[in-house]
Design an enzyme around this catalytic site. Structure first.
Site, PDB file in Angstrom:
ATOM      1  N   HIS A 190       0.828  -1.207   0.000  1.00  0.00           N
ATOM      2  CA  HIS A 190       0.000   0.000   0.000  1.00  0.00           C
ATOM      3  C   HIS A 190       0.858   1.251   0.000  1.00  0.00           C
ATOM      4  CE1 HIS A 190      -3.766  -2.199   1.576  1.00  0.00           C
ATOM      5  NE2 HIS A 190      -3.925  -1.860   0.315  1.00  0.00           N
ATOM      6  N   CYS A 503      -2.950 -12.041 -19.990  1.00  0.00           N
ATOM      7  CA  CYS A 503      -3.015 -11.136 -18.836  1.00  0.00           C
ATOM      8  C   CYS A 503      -1.969 -11.431 -17.772  1.00  0.00           C
ATOM      9  CB  CYS A 503      -4.404 -11.159 -18.219  1.00  0.00           C
ATOM     10  SG  CYS A 503      -4.829 -12.752 -17.509  1.00  0.00           S
TER      11      CYS A 503
HETATM   12  C1  PEP Z   1      -1.692 -15.734 -14.273  1.00  0.00           C
HETATM   13  O1  PEP Z   1      -1.642 -16.830 -13.715  1.00  0.00           O
HETATM   14  O2  PEP Z   1      -0.939 -15.399 -15.212  1.00  0.00           O
HETATM   15  C2  PEP Z   1      -2.666 -14.721 -13.829  1.00  0.00           C
HETATM   16  C3  PEP Z   1      -2.870 -13.614 -14.515  1.00  0.00           C
HETATM   17  O3  PEP Z   1      -3.306 -14.943 -12.653  1.00  0.00           O
HETATM   18  P1  PEP Z   1      -2.612 -14.789 -11.217  1.00  0.00           P
HETATM   19  O4  PEP Z   1      -1.273 -14.133 -11.408  1.00  0.00           O
HETATM   20  O5  PEP Z   1      -3.541 -13.988 -10.404  1.00  0.00           O
HETATM   21  O6  PEP Z   1      -2.505 -16.207 -10.763  1.00  0.00           O
END
Ligand code: PEP
Ligand code: MG
Length: 573
Positions: A190, A503
């Site tokens: 934070h 992502c």
């Molecule tokens: C991933 O596994 O790449 C993802 C985006 O999810 P997390 O990092 O939250 O596991």
């Protein structure tokens, strides 16, 4: 005074020169003992400290809301919730009643909370600074000493501190505080997020180096060069000034890309979306010109909040997220991803291999009420924007069938109860295991979109725990095996006309972006701090050339070879 050059790691970008203000270690308050005989008096003192802390936190909260923003102020709502929590109050009072000094009781609670947090993943581990923040504040009121009041600083300085608490950062005035150097910090803390929101450069240095910075010394902090220079000479100051000019120029150039499309040289649009781990990230949505939200990690929004099971609270939360982006932009909220290293609530079940255990969607099937409540809340909020729902860690097609059945059941219930909702909310699955990637074609036929979670996909591809530094070198997303499997998922998505987003962390890696675009990725989702730079990089690429690059990369034998290939490509842009 001799000059010292120290290597540092950027936490908040920036460049500044000023005088060092070294802060004393504030945990020393826990060494004090109150020596109060009567239990009643000790309990009274504790109650008094809680009340004073409450008043102080309320002031900090309001101050933060006025000067920084509402999402940042919410950090202190969470602090106040701890003080209001009867479980916390009882835990301390029963220790006091058993004869322990109130300050020691606070310290015990602090240490045991931190031990629990240390077993969590990176995002939750860093909440130990919040635990410090609350406990130090209460302990100071127990002891009767004043907290250092940074609002009184009225000259330009660079703070140097072992570690920093969120409330300390919130009290800084960026007009005078030109930078911060810390020994202990994390990008997910934070305190870091607040410094980012306030535009104060933040640099982390190793502990031995940190001790070499003396109070009052002249200091240059330069995250562009990853350097701290203590007692710089005239040449350093000259070089600093020209780097500062270049830095300001580069910021202006990046900022000018805020409202531009993300488009390659040969006019291919790439959709650059933002990941959200904290509500405060939404404050940066406009500022970086994000084109949607590709991933909200909903498990981090609750921080172990006992109200998680409350449908109404969740409806409000999702509505506020949906309303904070442009109407047409998509907001992808991921269903709670518990298990693995995320065990903040309901952590009663400890498994030997949590990453291979009851994780993600498997966990939700076991805790079906959590899933049903979240789905109901999401659908009810869906009328306020363009929502997509993403399921984490789906490993088999049968799981997806069950998911779709549950989604239908929730929709039917909501219809019967006359709750309005968007019937066309898109349902997607994360591709995070090799098994799911190989079945991407089937998944793509059955759902509306796929999202490749490269952080998990690579740990399962290479059997290398993402939290274990000893095997980090095996967990290499640039390894051609990863590129081949991503390529397969993209091809399957294309065949089924189902969009595929990436992502995981690689989505913002400048060495990976050219390859991903070359493999066919058209949707990327990343931390907001990377969006403008990624847009700039993409605008220099052409799809025809990155397709060739990706083809060569897939034919390499290892990650290092891939990186060399991309570096060479980038140097010739
Ligand atoms: C991933 O596994 O790449 C993802 C985006 O999810 P997390 O990092 O939250 O596991
Ligand atoms: Mg994941």
């Amino acid at each position: 005074m001799s000059k010292t050059t120290i290597d540092g790691r950027e936490l908040v970008r920036g460049i500044a020169i000023s005088k060092a203000w070294v802060l004393e270690e504030n945990q020393s308050v826990f060494k004090t003992r109150l020596n109060l005989e009567a239990v009643d008096t000790r309990i009274e003192r504790f109650q008094f400290a809680l009340r004073e802390t409450q008043i102080e936190l309320m002031k900090i909260r309001n101050y933060t809301e006025d000067r920084v923003g509402t999402p940042q102020a919410a950090i202190f709502d969470a602090h106040m919730m701890v003080i209001d929590d009867p479980v916390f109050v009882q835990a301390i009072e029963s220790r006091i009643q058993s004869g322990i000094d109130p300050v020691e009781a606070m310290d015990d609670w602090r240490k045991s909370s931190q031990t629990k947090l240390s077993h969590m993943n990176d995002y939750l581990k860093v909440r130990s600074a919040d635990v410090d923040d609350i406990t130090i504040r209460i302990a100071r009121h127990l002891v009767g000493t004043r907290t250092f009041d940074a609002t009184q600083v009225n000259e330009e300085i660079i703070f140097v501190a072992e570690k920093l608490t969120p409330s300390f950062i919130a009290s800084l005035n960026p007009e005078f505080v030109k930078g911060i150097i810390v020994a202990e910090a994390s990008p997910f803390a934070h305190a870091t997020m607040l410094a980012q929101a306030m535009g104060i450069p933040l640099m982390q240095v190793d502990r031995p180096d940190f001790l070499r910075i003396k109070h009052g010394a002249s200091v240059i902090i330069d995250t562009e060069a990853s350097l701290v220079i203590v007692n710089p000479d005239a040449d350093d100051i000259r070089a600093f000034k020209s780097r500062r000019d270049a830095y300001i120029q580069s910021l202006e150039t990046l900022q000018s890309l805020k409202d531009k499309e993300t488009r390659t040289q040969d006019n291919v649009d790439i959709n650059l979306m933002m990941n959200v781990n904290e509500l405060s990230a939404l404050n940066h949505y406009e500022e970086v010109g994000a084109e949607g939200i590709g991933l909200v990690r909903s498990e981090f929004l609750f921080n172990g909040d006992k109200n998680l099971s409350n449908e109404e609270t969740q409806v409000d939360l999702y509505r506020s997220i949906l309303k904070s982006v442009h109407e047409n932009n998509v907001v992808t909220i991921r269903i709670l991803d518990y298990g693995g290293d995320k065990r903040f609530i309901h952590d009663d079940e400890v498994e030997d291999n949590p990453f291979l255990g009851t994780r993600g969607t498997r966990y939700l099937f076991k805790h079906i009420d959590l899933l049903l409540t979240q789905l109901r809340a999401l659908f009810r909020a869906s009328v306020h924007g363009n929502l997509q729902i993403l399921f984490p860690f789906v490993t088999t097609v049968d799981e997806l069938k069950d998911i779709l059945r549950i989604v239908d059941q929730v929709k039917t219930e909501l219809k019967e109860e006359a709750h309005p909702f968007d019937n066309d909310v898109k349902i997607g699955v994360m591709i995070e295991t090799p098994g799911a990637a190989l079945m991407a074609g089937e998944f793509a036929e059955m759902c509306d979109f796929l999202s490749v979670g490269t952080n998990d996909l690579s740990q399962y591809m290479f059997a290398a725990d993402r939290t274990n530094a000893r095997v980090a070198k095996y967990n290499d997303a640039a390894n051609p095996a990863m590129l081949k499997i991503i390529k397969h998922v993209l091809e399957q998505g294309k065949n089924a006309d189902t969009p595929v987003c990436v992502c995981g962390d690689v989505a913002s890696n400048t060495l990976m972006i050219p390859i991903l675009v070359g493999l066919g990725v058209r949707h990327l989702s990343m931390d907001h701090t990377h969006i403008l730079k990624s847009r700039q990089q993409i605008s220099r690429l052409s799809v025809t050339s990155v397709e060739k690059l990706a083809q060569h990369a897939v034919e390499c034998t290892g990650g290092e070879q891939v990186r060399l290939l991309v570096k060479d490509f980038i140097n010739h842009l």
